[in-house]
Design an enzyme around this catalytic site. Structure first.
Site, PDB file in Angstrom:
ATOM      1  N   HIS A  47       0.889  -1.152   0.000  1.00 33.29           N
ATOM      2  CA  HIS A  47       0.000   0.000   0.000  1.00 33.29           C
ATOM      3  C   HIS A  47       0.932   1.208   0.000  1.00 33.29           C
ATOM      4  CE1 HIS A  47      -2.832  -2.917   2.079  1.00 33.29           C
ATOM      5  NE2 HIS A  47      -3.444  -2.579   0.964  1.00 33.29           N
ATOM      6  N   ASP A  80       2.383   1.603   3.307  1.00 34.06           N
ATOM      7  CA  ASP A  80       3.336   0.572   3.742  1.00 34.06           C
ATOM      8  C   ASP A  80       4.748   1.024   3.363  1.00 34.06           C
ATOM      9  OD1 ASP A  80       1.416  -1.350   4.632  1.00 34.06           O
ATOM     10  OD2 ASP A  80       1.124  -2.033   2.569  1.00 34.06           O
ATOM     11  N   GLU A 122      -8.774 -11.789  -7.444  1.00 36.37           N
ATOM     12  CA  GLU A 122      -8.638 -12.494  -6.167  1.00 36.37           C
ATOM     13  C   GLU A 122      -9.672 -13.612  -6.123  1.00 36.37           C
ATOM     14  OE1 GLU A 122      -7.826 -10.463  -2.528  1.00 36.37           O
ATOM     15  OE2 GLU A 122      -9.138 -11.798  -1.386  1.00 36.37           O
ATOM     16  N   HIS A 153     -12.757 -13.059  -3.903  1.00 40.62           N
ATOM     17  CA  HIS A 153     -13.666 -12.024  -4.398  1.00 40.62           C
ATOM     18  C   HIS A 153     -14.567 -12.586  -5.498  1.00 40.62           C
ATOM     19  CE1 HIS A 153     -10.691  -8.607  -3.049  1.00 40.62           C
ATOM     20  NE2 HIS A 153     -11.025  -9.436  -2.076  1.00 40.62           N
ATOM     21  N   ASP A 157     -15.133 -11.920   3.783  1.00 40.68           N
ATOM     22  CA  ASP A 157     -13.944 -12.261   2.994  1.00 40.68           C
ATOM     23  C   ASP A 157     -12.940 -12.966   3.907  1.00 40.68           C
ATOM     24  OD1 ASP A 157     -11.894 -12.267   1.181  1.00 40.68           O
ATOM     25  OD2 ASP A 157     -11.603 -10.094   1.160  1.00 40.68           O
ATOM     26  N   ASP A 213     -10.063 -14.922   3.175  1.00 43.33           N
ATOM     27  CA  ASP A 213      -8.627 -14.990   2.850  1.00 43.33           C
ATOM     28  C   ASP A 213      -7.973 -16.254   3.398  1.00 43.33           C
ATOM     29  OD1 ASP A 213      -8.820 -12.529   1.548  1.00 43.33           O
ATOM     30  OD2 ASP A 213      -8.189 -11.380   3.292  1.00 43.33           O
ATOM     31  N   ASP A 220      -3.004 -13.540  -1.273  1.00 36.37           N
ATOM     32  CA  ASP A 220      -3.645 -12.617  -0.313  1.00 36.37           C
ATOM     33  C   ASP A 220      -4.340 -13.465   0.747  1.00 36.37           C
ATOM     34  OD1 ASP A 220      -4.352 -10.304   0.903  1.00 36.37           O
ATOM     35  OD2 ASP A 220      -5.657  -9.551  -0.686  1.00 36.37           O
TER      36      ASP A 220
HETATM   37  C1  GLO Z   1      -9.415  -6.848   0.418  1.00 36.12           C
HETATM   38  C2  GLO Z   1      -8.397  -6.838  -0.613  1.00 36.12           C
HETATM   39  C3  GLO Z   1      -7.117  -6.189  -0.153  1.00 36.12           C
HETATM   40  C4  GLO Z   1      -6.295  -5.732  -1.340  1.00 36.12           C
HETATM   41  C5  GLO Z   1      -5.077  -4.959  -0.925  1.00 36.12           C
HETATM   42  C6  GLO Z   1      -4.312  -4.441  -2.110  1.00 36.12           C
HETATM   43  O1  GLO Z   1     -10.423  -7.484   0.335  1.00 36.12           O
HETATM   44  O2  GLO Z   1      -8.179  -8.125  -1.088  1.00 36.12           O
HETATM   45  O3  GLO Z   1      -6.377  -7.066   0.641  1.00 36.12           O
HETATM   46  O4  GLO Z   1      -5.917  -6.799  -2.118  1.00 36.12           O
HETATM   47  O5  GLO Z   1      -5.472  -3.895  -0.126  1.00 36.12           O
HETATM   48  O6  GLO Z   1      -4.956  -3.374  -2.676  1.00 36.12           O
HETATM   49 MG    MG Z   2      -6.728  -8.790  -2.458  1.00 36.27          MG
END
Ligand code: GLO
Ligand code: MG
Length: 343
Positions: free
Chosen positions: A48, A51, A209, A212, A247, A249, A282
């Site tokens: 980010h 970051d 992703e 998602h 979500d 992950d 991710d």
């Molecule tokens: C959240 C996203 C997040 C993005 C990350 C990069 O649901 O997956 O993790 O991938 O902020 O922009």
């Molecule tokens: Mg992501």
């Protein structure tokens, strides 16, 4: 055959806080995280903007330049590269109603300015890729925004970012919900369509992703196929998701191995490794994990990915072709299951 390159972001090793409870693990310092990358077979760092440059909104351009260059040196020293920079637009109070699609023009201006700074940081870190996860672009209630206007605002924002830097490439990361009730650009189809509305469609693509796509009720492998068919798959965030809920992950392949197999198959069919683009993971460690082992989910996801690459490459082509020629998809399905179950 080209090797896959792996990446993750510093947020993928976290303290275990969730919406119902505070952190449960000590913070792993950034320098310590960097040390884990190579050790676990990763070469790309996802950032980010903040970051790379903490409290980026409070810093002058000179200061941003200084800090981003210092970060680049840290990466060089560890033999790492920056994969992308993403503007974190979802934490600042001004972005409470969204950034690029906010109703308030001051918020829209802020979102674009902050994103331009993120592009500057990407340039300084030596990457051309900016990822746009459109976290708060969307609505809690439909009546609060005009979606037609919102998509026009989004197009205008993308154009301004493309104009800010001639080499920047924008990869939109679609997600259908969370934190919003309904997000704009919920699928890769929307992202690709948006790209064609911009002043330079060749520089707008997507990041897919797995979770998602699953939350949108879609198959991540087919979403990847759509992007690949348009030469617009510029990164992936592999993970897993157990049904339609928040979500999660989860580690790649941990819920649905066959779905994971098909994502890897799609990357193989699309020659993704040869593009030199990264396989991003991710994934998040479970809240129960102790700090010393709060990176295993990354290592495990990578290992599952590589095992599945092997599974895809060793799937008997003649059986596949014969079954397709005979339209015997029952036999094909059994062959897939046997191949996945075999030691
Ligand atoms: C959240 C996203 C997040 C993005 C990350 C990069 O649901 O997956 O993790 O991938 O902020 O922009
Ligand atoms: Mg992501």
């Amino acid at each position: 055959m080209a090797d896959y390159r792996f990446s993750f972001g510093p947020w993928n090793i976290h303290e275990g806080a969730d919406p119902f409870g505070p952190p449960v693990r000590a913070t792993v310092e950034f320098g310590q995280k960097l040390g884990l990358y190579r050790q676990m077979g990763f070469e790309g760092v996802q950032f980010h903007d903040d970051d790379a440059v903490a409290n980026v909104e409070e810093k002058s351009f000179d200061q941003i330049q200084k800090e981003a260059s210092a970060m680049k040196k840290l990466l060089d020293d560890q033999g790492l590269v920056a994969e992308f920079v993403a503007p974190r637009l979802w934490e600042t109070p001004l972005g409470v109603d969204g950034g690029y699609t906010a109703n308030d023009p001051a918020a829209r201006r802020w979102a674009i300015e902050r994103s331009k700074r993120a592009i500057d940081i990407a340039n300084l870190l030596g990457t051309n890729l900016m990822v746009l996860w459109l976290a708060r672009e969307g609505t809690y209630i439909r009546e609060s925004k005009n979606a037609i206007e919102a998509y026009h605002h989004l197009r205008d924002a993308l154009n301004q970012l493309l104009e800010h830097s001639p080499q920047i490439e924008l990869a939109i990361e679609p997600k259908p919900n969370e934190p919003m009730d309904q997000a704009y650009v919920p699928t890769i189809g929307h992202a690709v369509a948006m790209s064609y509305q911009t002043c330079d469609p060749r520089r707008v693509g997507g990041l897919i992703e797995s979770a998602h796509a699953l939350l949108a009720g879609l198959d991540p492998a087919d979403e990847m196929g759509f992007a690949l068919a348009h030469d617009k798959l510029w990164s992936v965030h592999l993970n897993d998701q157990n049904g339609l809920k928040f979500d999660q992950d989860k580690s790649f392949g941990s819920v649905n191995l066959r779905c994971a197999f098909n994502q890897v198959r799609m990357l193989e069919l699309g020659g993704y490794a040869q593009t030199g683009r990264f396989v991003g993971l991710d994934v998040k460690a479970m809240r129960t994990q102790k700090v010393e082992q709060a990176h295993l989910h990354l290592q495990n996801s990578r290992a599952v990915f590589l095992t599945l690459v092997d599974k895809v490459r060793t799937f008997p082509q003649e059986i596949q072709q014969q079954c397709v020629a005979d339209r015997n998809y029952e036999a094909l399905e059994m062959a897939v299951l046997e191949h996945l179950l075999a030691k």
